[in-house]
Design a protein around this motif. Structure first.
Motif, PDB file in Angstrom:
ATOM      1  N   ASP A  62       1.351  -6.368  15.704  1.00 23.99           N
ATOM      2  CA  ASP A  62       2.405  -6.795  15.063  1.00 23.99           C
ATOM      3  C   ASP A  62       2.614  -6.835  13.855  1.00 23.99           C
ATOM      4  O   ASP A  62       3.359  -6.737  13.062  1.00 23.99           O
ATOM      5  CB  ASP A  62       2.671  -8.245  15.575  1.00 23.99           C
ATOM      6  N   VAL A  63       1.293  -7.378  12.980  1.00 25.82           N
ATOM      7  CA  VAL A  63       1.350  -7.355  11.744  1.00 25.82           C
ATOM      8  C   VAL A  63       0.129  -6.750  10.916  1.00 25.82           C
ATOM      9  O   VAL A  63      -1.007  -7.014  11.536  1.00 25.82           O
ATOM     10  CB  VAL A  63       1.497  -8.802  11.137  1.00 25.82           C
ATOM     11  N   ILE A  64       0.389  -6.218   9.779  1.00 22.39           N
ATOM     12  CA  ILE A  64      -0.973  -5.984   9.034  1.00 22.39           C
ATOM     13  C   ILE A  64      -0.654  -6.129   7.495  1.00 22.39           C
ATOM     14  O   ILE A  64       0.287  -6.147   6.835  1.00 22.39           O
ATOM     15  CB  ILE A  64      -1.230  -4.288   8.892  1.00 22.39           C
ATOM     16  N   ALA A  65      -1.518  -6.869   6.693  1.00 23.22           N
ATOM     17  CA  ALA A  65      -1.406  -7.388   5.596  1.00 23.22           C
ATOM     18  C   ALA A  65      -2.988  -7.202   4.881  1.00 23.22           C
ATOM     19  O   ALA A  65      -3.815  -7.348   5.073  1.00 23.22           O
ATOM     20  CB  ALA A  65      -1.122  -8.862   5.523  1.00 23.22           C
ATOM     21  N   GLU A  66      -2.805  -6.389   3.545  1.00 23.17           N
ATOM     22  CA  GLU A  66      -3.781  -5.956   2.727  1.00 23.17           C
ATOM     23  C   GLU A  66      -3.534  -5.867   1.578  1.00 23.17           C
ATOM     24  O   GLU A  66      -2.180  -5.912   1.127  1.00 23.17           O
ATOM     25  CB  GLU A  66      -4.264  -4.548   3.497  1.00 23.17           C
ATOM     26  N   CYS A  67      -4.496  -5.597   0.591  1.00 21.78           N
ATOM     27  CA  CYS A  67      -4.196  -5.583  -0.936  1.00 21.78           C
ATOM     28  C   CYS A  67      -5.349  -4.506  -1.438  1.00 21.78           C
ATOM     29  O   CYS A  67      -6.045  -4.031  -0.668  1.00 21.78           O
ATOM     30  CB  CYS A  67      -4.522  -6.949  -1.664  1.00 21.78           C
ATOM     31  N   THR A  68      -5.319  -4.640  -2.713  1.00 22.58           N
ATOM     32  CA  THR A  68      -6.097  -3.543  -3.418  1.00 22.58           C
ATOM     33  C   THR A  68      -5.908  -2.153  -3.008  1.00 22.58           C
ATOM     34  O   THR A  68      -6.824  -1.353  -2.715  1.00 22.58           O
ATOM     35  CB  THR A  68      -7.702  -3.896  -3.424  1.00 22.58           C
ATOM     36  N   MET A  69      -4.750  -1.823  -2.483  1.00 19.33           N
ATOM     37  CA  MET A  69      -4.416  -0.513  -1.712  1.00 19.33           C
ATOM     38  C   MET A  69      -3.868   0.630  -2.979  1.00 19.33           C
ATOM     39  O   MET A  69      -3.183   0.036  -3.791  1.00 19.33           O
ATOM     40  CB  MET A  69      -3.330  -0.507  -0.782  1.00 19.33           C
ATOM     41  N   ASN A  70      -4.299   1.745  -2.727  1.00 16.67           N
ATOM     42  CA  ASN A  70      -3.863   2.821  -3.653  1.00 16.67           C
ATOM     43  C   ASN A  70      -2.849   3.708  -2.866  1.00 16.67           C
ATOM     44  O   ASN A  70      -2.736   3.787  -1.885  1.00 16.67           O
ATOM     45  CB  ASN A  70      -4.997   3.811  -4.203  1.00 16.67           C
ATOM     46  N   PRO A  71      -2.203   4.475  -3.823  1.00 13.01           N
ATOM     47  CA  PRO A  71      -1.049   5.362  -2.905  1.00 13.01           C
ATOM     48  C   PRO A  71      -1.648   6.109  -2.133  1.00 13.01           C
ATOM     49  O   PRO A  71      -0.828   6.242  -0.987  1.00 13.01           O
ATOM     50  CB  PRO A  71      -0.442   6.105  -4.151  1.00 13.01           C
ATOM     51  N   TRP A  72      -2.897   6.690  -2.096  1.00 14.93           N
ATOM     52  CA  TRP A  72      -3.378   7.646  -0.957  1.00 14.93           C
ATOM     53  C   TRP A  72      -3.741   6.747   0.268  1.00 14.93           C
ATOM     54  O   TRP A  72      -4.001   7.128   1.177  1.00 14.93           O
ATOM     55  CB  TRP A  72      -4.587   8.342  -1.456  1.00 14.93           C
ATOM     56  N   ASP A  73      -3.819   5.519   0.128  1.00 16.65           N
ATOM     57  CA  ASP A  73      -4.058   4.425   1.191  1.00 16.65           C
ATOM     58  C   ASP A  73      -2.837   4.258   2.170  1.00 16.65           C
ATOM     59  O   ASP A  73      -2.788   4.060   3.097  1.00 16.65           O
ATOM     60  CB  ASP A  73      -4.659   2.961   0.760  1.00 16.65           C
TER      61      ASP A  73
END
Length: 262
Positions: A203-214
């Motif tokens: 239902d939900v995904i939350a992430e950080c430190t992501m780059n455009p290719w991610d």
């Protein structure tokens, strides 16, 4: 995009996914050595060879388009069309023999992803998203139907994140607050989790430190399945975004999630 440009882009993305799959698979579950990049993330010969193979296809087919790859950086100067490549998203999973990594291919137009492809070479699953169109799921071995599931309340939500370690000191307490308001958390999905969200499994995904290719390839896939994908403030993702990514299958859930992450 005109229909001709769109079809050329889909054909090129598919060819890139095919060659990346052929390049990566022979290295899976072998004694492959990884090098550490400047951010301590691992990179292998499989990453480098797969990205170069995709670059060769795009340069031949669409020489007027720029390319940004995780391993080799930027080439070309076209301001409108930009391919963004991650040959192996989830190199840690790849190195430890888990089939939850994937190849990510996206095409940006004027800073916004309009085409996205997630490919899992081992399971043979592929998601293709195009802005304004329903996402396609291709698999001749594993079941799955495109379409996010209803989940109007965070308390009922299955939350996913690649790893606790990706959270910075500033983001960790915000993520912990979101966890308190969801049903349970699963770890270790990388890009594969977003494919599962598009199939109505998460239902939900939350992430950080992501780059455009991610995240570039994820946007058309999630949106084309009926979901939403933004930063943690609920704003659309751009090349200038802050690295936070929030995806939800039920669009009505987004304001509550943003509140818990604030």
């Amino acid at each position: 995009m005109t229909e001709n440009v769109l079809q050329s882009a889909i054909d090129a993305a598919t060819a890139c996914a095919d060659i990346a799959r052929k390049t990566v698979l022979p290295y899976f579950r072998t004694s492959l050595r990884a090098d550490a990049k400047s951010d301590d993330s691992p990179v292998t010969i499989a990453d480098r060879q797969a990205e170069q193979a995709m670059r060769d296809i795009l340069t031949e087919r669409l020489p007027e388009h720029a390319i940004l790859g995780e391993e080799s950086g930027m080439s070309g100067t076209n301001g409108d069309w930009l391919w963004v490549l991650d040959p192996i998203d989830g190199t840690r999973a790849f190195l430890t023999g888990r089939p939850t990594f994937g190849t990510l291919i996206s095409l940006f137009h004027k800073g916004r992803p309009v085409l996205g492809l997630i490919d899992q070479p081992v399971t043979g699953e592929r998601w293709i998203g195009v802005s304004g169109r329903p996402t396609q799921f291709l698999s001749d071995r594993l079941p799955g139907t495109i379409g996010t599931r209803p989940c109007p309340n965070a308390a009922e939500a299955e939350l996913s994140c690649t790893a606790p370690e990706i959270m910075t000191a500033a983001h960790a307490p915000r993520f912990a607050n979101l966890q308190k308001h969801t049903r349970r958390t699963s770890w270790g999905g990388d890009c594969y989790a977003y494919g599962l969200l598009a199939l109505g499994q998460i239902d939900v995904i939350a992430e950080c430190t992501m780059n455009p290719w991610d995240w570039g390839a994820l946007v058309p896939v999630v949106e084309g399945a009926g979901g939403r994908i933004t930063d943690w403030q609920g704003q659309r993702l751009t090349l200038e975004s802050d690295g936070t990514v929030l995806a939800c299958g039920d669009a009505t859930l987004l304001p509550e999630l943003v509140h818990h992450l604030s």
